[in-house]
Design a protein around this motif. Sequence first.
Motif, mmCIF file in Angstrom:
data_model
loop_
_atom_site.group_PDB
_atom_site.id
_atom_site.type_symbol
_atom_site.label_atom_id
_atom_site.label_comp_id
_atom_site.label_asym_id
_atom_site.label_seq_id
_atom_site.Cartn_x
_atom_site.Cartn_y
_atom_site.Cartn_z
ATOM 1 N N LEU A 70 5.209 1.607 -10.139
ATOM 2 C CA LEU A 70 5.709 1.705 -8.780
ATOM 3 C C LEU A 70 5.606 0.392 -8.015
ATOM 4 O O LEU A 70 6.580 -0.064 -7.411
ATOM 5 N N LEU A 71 4.436 -0.205 -7.998
ATOM 6 C CA LEU A 71 4.271 -1.444 -7.250
ATOM 7 C C LEU A 71 5.144 -2.546 -7.847
ATOM 8 O O LEU A 71 5.814 -3.293 -7.122
ATOM 9 N N GLY A 72 5.165 -2.639 -9.162
ATOM 10 C CA GLY A 72 6.009 -3.632 -9.812
ATOM 11 C C GLY A 72 7.472 -3.427 -9.506
ATOM 12 O O GLY A 72 8.225 -4.390 -9.323
ATOM 13 N N MET A 73 7.885 -2.171 -9.417
ATOM 14 C CA MET A 73 9.280 -1.895 -9.084
ATOM 15 C C MET A 73 9.597 -2.382 -7.678
ATOM 16 O O MET A 73 10.622 -3.029 -7.433
ATOM 17 N N ASP A 232 -5.009 -3.576 -7.847
ATOM 18 C CA ASP A 232 -4.062 -3.785 -6.750
ATOM 19 C C ASP A 232 -3.142 -2.587 -6.575
ATOM 20 O O ASP A 232 -2.846 -2.175 -5.448
ATOM 21 N N ASP A 233 -2.659 -2.021 -7.702
ATOM 22 C CA ASP A 233 -1.792 -0.846 -7.628
ATOM 23 C C ASP A 233 -2.527 0.314 -6.970
ATOM 24 O O ASP A 233 -1.996 0.972 -6.069
ATOM 25 N N LEU A 234 -3.740 0.567 -7.433
ATOM 26 C CA LEU A 234 -4.496 1.702 -6.925
ATOM 27 C C LEU A 234 -4.843 1.516 -5.452
ATOM 28 O O LEU A 234 -4.750 2.466 -4.663
ATOM 29 N N ASP A 235 -5.228 0.322 -5.065
ATOM 30 C CA ASP A 235 -5.557 0.076 -3.661
ATOM 31 C C ASP A 235 -4.349 0.336 -2.772
ATOM 32 O O ASP A 235 -4.470 0.937 -1.693
ATOM 33 N N ALA A 236 -3.177 -0.118 -3.198
ATOM 34 C CA ALA A 236 -1.966 0.100 -2.401
ATOM 35 C C ALA A 236 -1.652 1.586 -2.290
ATOM 36 O O ALA A 236 -1.271 2.080 -1.221
ATOM 37 N N LEU A 237 -1.805 2.325 -3.381
ATOM 38 C CA LEU A 237 -1.557 3.764 -3.346
ATOM 39 C C LEU A 237 -2.543 4.472 -2.426
ATOM 40 O O LEU A 237 -2.166 5.370 -1.658
ATOM 41 N N GLU A 238 -3.804 4.072 -2.474
ATOM 42 C CA GLU A 238 -4.793 4.728 -1.610
ATOM 43 C C GLU A 238 -4.568 4.395 -0.136
ATOM 44 O O GLU A 238 -4.799 5.228 0.742
ATOM 45 N N ARG A 239 -4.120 3.170 0.137
ATOM 46 C CA ARG A 239 -3.788 2.848 1.529
ATOM 47 C C ARG A 239 -2.617 3.698 2.012
ATOM 48 O O ARG A 239 -2.610 4.203 3.144
#
Length: 551
Positions: A70-73, A232-239
């Motif tokens: 998701l973040l990479g996309m 980084d992916d997980l942090d963005a999802l949790e935010r």
Amino acid sequence: MSKPERVHYRGGRIFTADEPAWAESMVVRGESIEFVGDTATADGMAGGARLVDLGGAFVLPGFVDAHTHLLGMGEALRQVDLFDAADVAEIQSRVREAAAADPGAPRVLGRSWLFGALDGRGPDRGLIDAAAPDRPVYLAANDLHSTWVNSAALRELGITADTPDPIGGRIGRDEAGEPDGMLYEAAALQLARRFLDAAGSDDERDAALASAFERYLSDGVTGAVDMGLGQDDLDALERALARGGGRLPLRVAGHWLVERTGRTEDDLRQVRRAVELAGRLSGPWLRVTGIKLLVDGVIDSCTAAMKAPFADGSHPGPIWDLAALTPVVAAADAAGLQVALHAIGDEASDIALSALEHAIEVNGPRDRRHRLEHVEVVTEENVRRLARLGVVASMQPVHADPAIQDNWRAMLGDDRVRRGYPWPELTAAGAVLAFGSDAPTAPHPPLPNMFIATTRRSASDPGLPPNIPEFALPMADALAHGTRHAAYSCRWEGLTGRLAPGLAADFVVLDRDPFAEGPDSLLRTEVRLTVVAGVDQLGEDPAVILARRGG
């Protein structure tokens, strides 16, 4: 407390991905489906419900992308798109234009170039230097398993002739031993990717994730399996989860990426981290369900683990050999995690299945739901073994698009091309087949993906000859693989993926019926409505949307 609103979606052509497969009406109460069936029964039970007249529109469960990043996309949406660059000159031109358009940007980032565009030439830093000599340039290949960089990027990364290859990766070198500008596998995914991740900000990552959510919802995707989470992916999802008050725009299940370190204890430490995350994040909107391991690379850059050499004589080994892989898989299995194993080559699937067999032997029988990702070339014996072990085959029809197959076929160079993406073989053997996109390595929209699945033709150039047409799937099967079976692949079968009473009201309304108009219509079909947990994601009254769009 007021009762949840009840909505009767009446008079449609509803594909349930369940039994029975078809219905006319659906009653939704709050976030869940209350009834799916004939309109007369729905009329009798849904008195007082708000009515949404479907006007015969086609309805199906929301798509679940069974393999994405998701973040990479979201980040890729902001990069120079090189997918349709026909040759080196076009790649250079787009890099040059991007550099001129934003002279203050610290570097130029591009994506999705194809090896076939090089017309037999090897990627070389000098080719990019000619377009942008002063700023670092990073161009991720279409498969994301290799990155082409210029001299300034090599200096920025500190890569020299003395830099050792990382475990599971390779720094391309010229005849003098100097870096030539190509970074393969771990050299791209770790050396370059980690540097770029560290250079980004949380605000940039949050914006990228929001863009990915927006694109997915507009294309009818209501759930996604993020295959290779890092911090980084997980942090963005949790935010995003916190901003949404405990909800995300769509449902996300994630697999924590475990990278080979060369020390078993360090590998197992990553598994223990995944166990912690799975214990903390297990909700209907965000959950960590397992780990991801890259057993091999890809065919296009000759880094996949194959039983026989590539056409150029190269014969690389796996990223994870069986001895290193076995204790990690066994530990994750013992902890109840789903293990997702990237296995593109026929030798890689052999290694992956052997590790899973060992885990079953030492940990005993139970429902596991482990997965093989991509499975592009697999032996007939391993098709049967995969099914026998109850392993999900997680595959991406878009990777079989004939428009990107020339280099793939050339690298194999023999009869192995006839084993490419054998979807019907897997289901005939009894395996569960789950469809995704692997975005951003490929376009994410599911409807063109379904076109490829049902025709084996190209979504980007439909006039090309089909790619092994005998492996095409019936429409109903393809849609089920992108909805019901994709949900099953991440243990969501009791939550979403079908239109059935008690499940979440996650569904999509299309502007045409592909069963009536044929698979070619999937390339023209548009999404009218995307509903997640009973809520239209456009934030408007569904009846108004359907009326405005010709419902």
